[in-house]
Design an enzyme around this catalytic site. Structure first.
Site, PDB file in Angstrom:
ATOM      1  N   HIS A  23       0.839  -1.199   0.000  1.00 50.70           N
ATOM      2  CA  HIS A  23       0.000   0.000   0.000  1.00 50.70           C
ATOM      3  C   HIS A  23       0.871   1.245   0.000  1.00 50.70           C
ATOM      4  O   HIS A  23       1.941   1.285   0.596  1.00 50.70           O
ATOM      5  CB  HIS A  23      -0.942   0.014   1.214  1.00 50.70           C
ATOM      6  CG  HIS A  23      -0.262  -0.254   2.514  1.00 50.70           C
ATOM      7  ND1 HIS A  23       0.094  -1.515   2.923  1.00 50.70           N
ATOM      8  CD2 HIS A  23       0.134   0.585   3.513  1.00 50.70           C
ATOM      9  CE1 HIS A  23       0.677  -1.449   4.117  1.00 50.70           C
ATOM     10  NE2 HIS A  23       0.731  -0.174   4.488  1.00 50.70           N
ATOM     11  N   HIS A  82       0.937   5.168   1.131  1.00 56.73           N
ATOM     12  CA  HIS A  82       0.313   6.204   1.961  1.00 56.73           C
ATOM     13  C   HIS A  82       0.421   7.518   1.189  1.00 56.73           C
ATOM     14  O   HIS A  82       1.531   7.922   0.805  1.00 56.73           O
ATOM     15  CB  HIS A  82       1.046   6.392   3.288  1.00 56.73           C
ATOM     16  CG  HIS A  82       1.062   5.191   4.182  1.00 56.73           C
ATOM     17  ND1 HIS A  82       0.268   5.083   5.312  1.00 56.73           N
ATOM     18  CD2 HIS A  82       1.784   4.040   4.148  1.00 56.73           C
ATOM     19  CE1 HIS A  82       0.505   3.943   5.927  1.00 56.73           C
ATOM     20  NE2 HIS A  82       1.434   3.284   5.239  1.00 56.73           N
TER      21      HIS A  82
HETATM   22  P1  AMP Z   1       1.672   0.262   7.394  1.00 54.30           P
HETATM   23  O1  AMP Z   1       1.997   0.527   8.815  1.00 54.30           O
HETATM   24  O2  AMP Z   1       2.551   1.008   6.427  1.00 54.30           O
HETATM   25  O3  AMP Z   1       1.586  -1.220   7.100  1.00 54.30           O
HETATM   26  O4  AMP Z   1       0.245   0.877   7.159  1.00 54.30           O
HETATM   27  C1  AMP Z   1      -0.931   0.204   7.445  1.00 54.30           C
HETATM   28  C2  AMP Z   1      -1.970   1.244   7.615  1.00 54.30           C
HETATM   29  O5  AMP Z   1      -3.242   0.653   7.539  1.00 54.30           O
HETATM   30  C3  AMP Z   1      -1.906   1.970   8.958  1.00 54.30           C
HETATM   31  O6  AMP Z   1      -1.657   3.347   8.736  1.00 54.30           O
HETATM   32  C4  AMP Z   1      -3.272   1.726   9.559  1.00 54.30           C
HETATM   33  O7  AMP Z   1      -3.765   2.833  10.252  1.00 54.30           O
HETATM   34  C5  AMP Z   1      -4.102   1.395   8.350  1.00 54.30           C
HETATM   35  N1  AMP Z   1      -5.260   0.566   8.590  1.00 54.30           N
HETATM   36  C6  AMP Z   1      -5.333  -0.597   9.266  1.00 54.30           C
HETATM   37  N2  AMP Z   1      -6.573  -1.077   9.262  1.00 54.30           N
HETATM   38  C7  AMP Z   1      -7.322  -0.193   8.554  1.00 54.30           C
HETATM   39  C8  AMP Z   1      -8.699  -0.125   8.183  1.00 54.30           C
HETATM   40  N3  AMP Z   1      -9.576  -1.068   8.536  1.00 54.30           N
HETATM   41  N4  AMP Z   1      -9.113   0.935   7.460  1.00 54.30           N
HETATM   42  C9  AMP Z   1      -8.243   1.908   7.090  1.00 54.30           C
HETATM   43  N5  AMP Z   1      -6.940   1.879   7.398  1.00 54.30           N
HETATM   44  C10 AMP Z   1      -6.482   0.856   8.117  1.00 54.30           C
END
Ligand code: AMP
Length: 183
Positions: free
Chosen positions: A169, A171
């Site tokens: 993903h 950001h």
């Molecule tokens: P990372 O730490 O780069 O793996 O980013 C994962 C991101 O997913 C984090 O910023 C979380 O806040 C976000 N996240 C986790 N679960 C959800 C969800 N159900 N809806 C939206 N964002 C999410």
């Protein structure tokens, strides 16, 4: 004088954007107002405190996360089995608001088909097209969100970079002055 100062600090406290300046005001008042400042509870930049807490949570989540290659929460979002705030979608990518935003605009962009891309370091030559589509989608999202003049695209790869969800993903972060270097 003291009342005026306290009231102006209260105003600052209610303004998220003004918080960094509020801390500067405190430093100044400490220098100039002598004993008055002794009774002050220093005004802490709440956004910064929240950021540290969020960062700690992210680090903790990343330490327990493992790249098993299995389904993640993002599969449920793609399947619309759990709610998400979708801001852009096409046949290849999905963009939705991060549940724990680190800025006024914080969008995640994911490939709908993971195809082995649990993290960027798993990318192979065949992923070139989807990687380009994700990056292009970040530009579309930035425009839709009104932050095209200044935004950041971040990919956290692996535990040392605080990756907590093993479905690639991007950001897309903006809507405030971003700092450099990042933490
Ligand atoms: P990372 O730490 O780069 O793996 O980013 C994962 C991101 O997913 C984090 O910023 C979380 O806040 C976000 N996240 C986790 N679960 C959800 C969800 N159900 N809806 C939206 N964002 C999410």
């Amino acid at each position: 004088m003291a009342a005026a100062l306290v009231s102006s600090l209260s105003l600052l406290r209610t303004s998220r954007l003004a918080l960094p300046y509020a801390t500067r005001s405190i430093a100044f008042s400490h220098l100039s107002l002598g004993s008055l400042t002794a009774s002050f509870t220093p005004l802490r930049p709440q956004r910064f405190v929240r950021h540290i807490t969020a960062s700690s949570n992210e680090e903790a989540a990343a330490k327990t996360a493992v790249d098993t290659g299995g389904p993640t929460i993002f599969d449920k979002i793609i399947a619309k089995e759990i709610p998400s705030d979708i801001v852009y979608e096409d046949d290849k990518v999905l963009a939705f608001r991060d549940i724990n935003p680190q800025a006024p605009v914080h969008i995640l962009i994911i490939p709908k088909l993971r195809d082995g891309l649990t993290q960027l370091s798993k990318a192979e030559a065949r992923h070139g097209e989807i990687l380009g589509q994700l990056l292009y989608a970040s530009k579309i999202v930035a425009e839709k969100e009104g932050i095209a003049e200044g935004f950041r695209v971040v990919i956290n790869n692996g535990p040392d970079a605080c990756q907590s969800v093993y479905h690639l993903h991007l950001h897309v972060i903006g809507g405030r002055q971003l700092k450099w270097p990042p933490g």
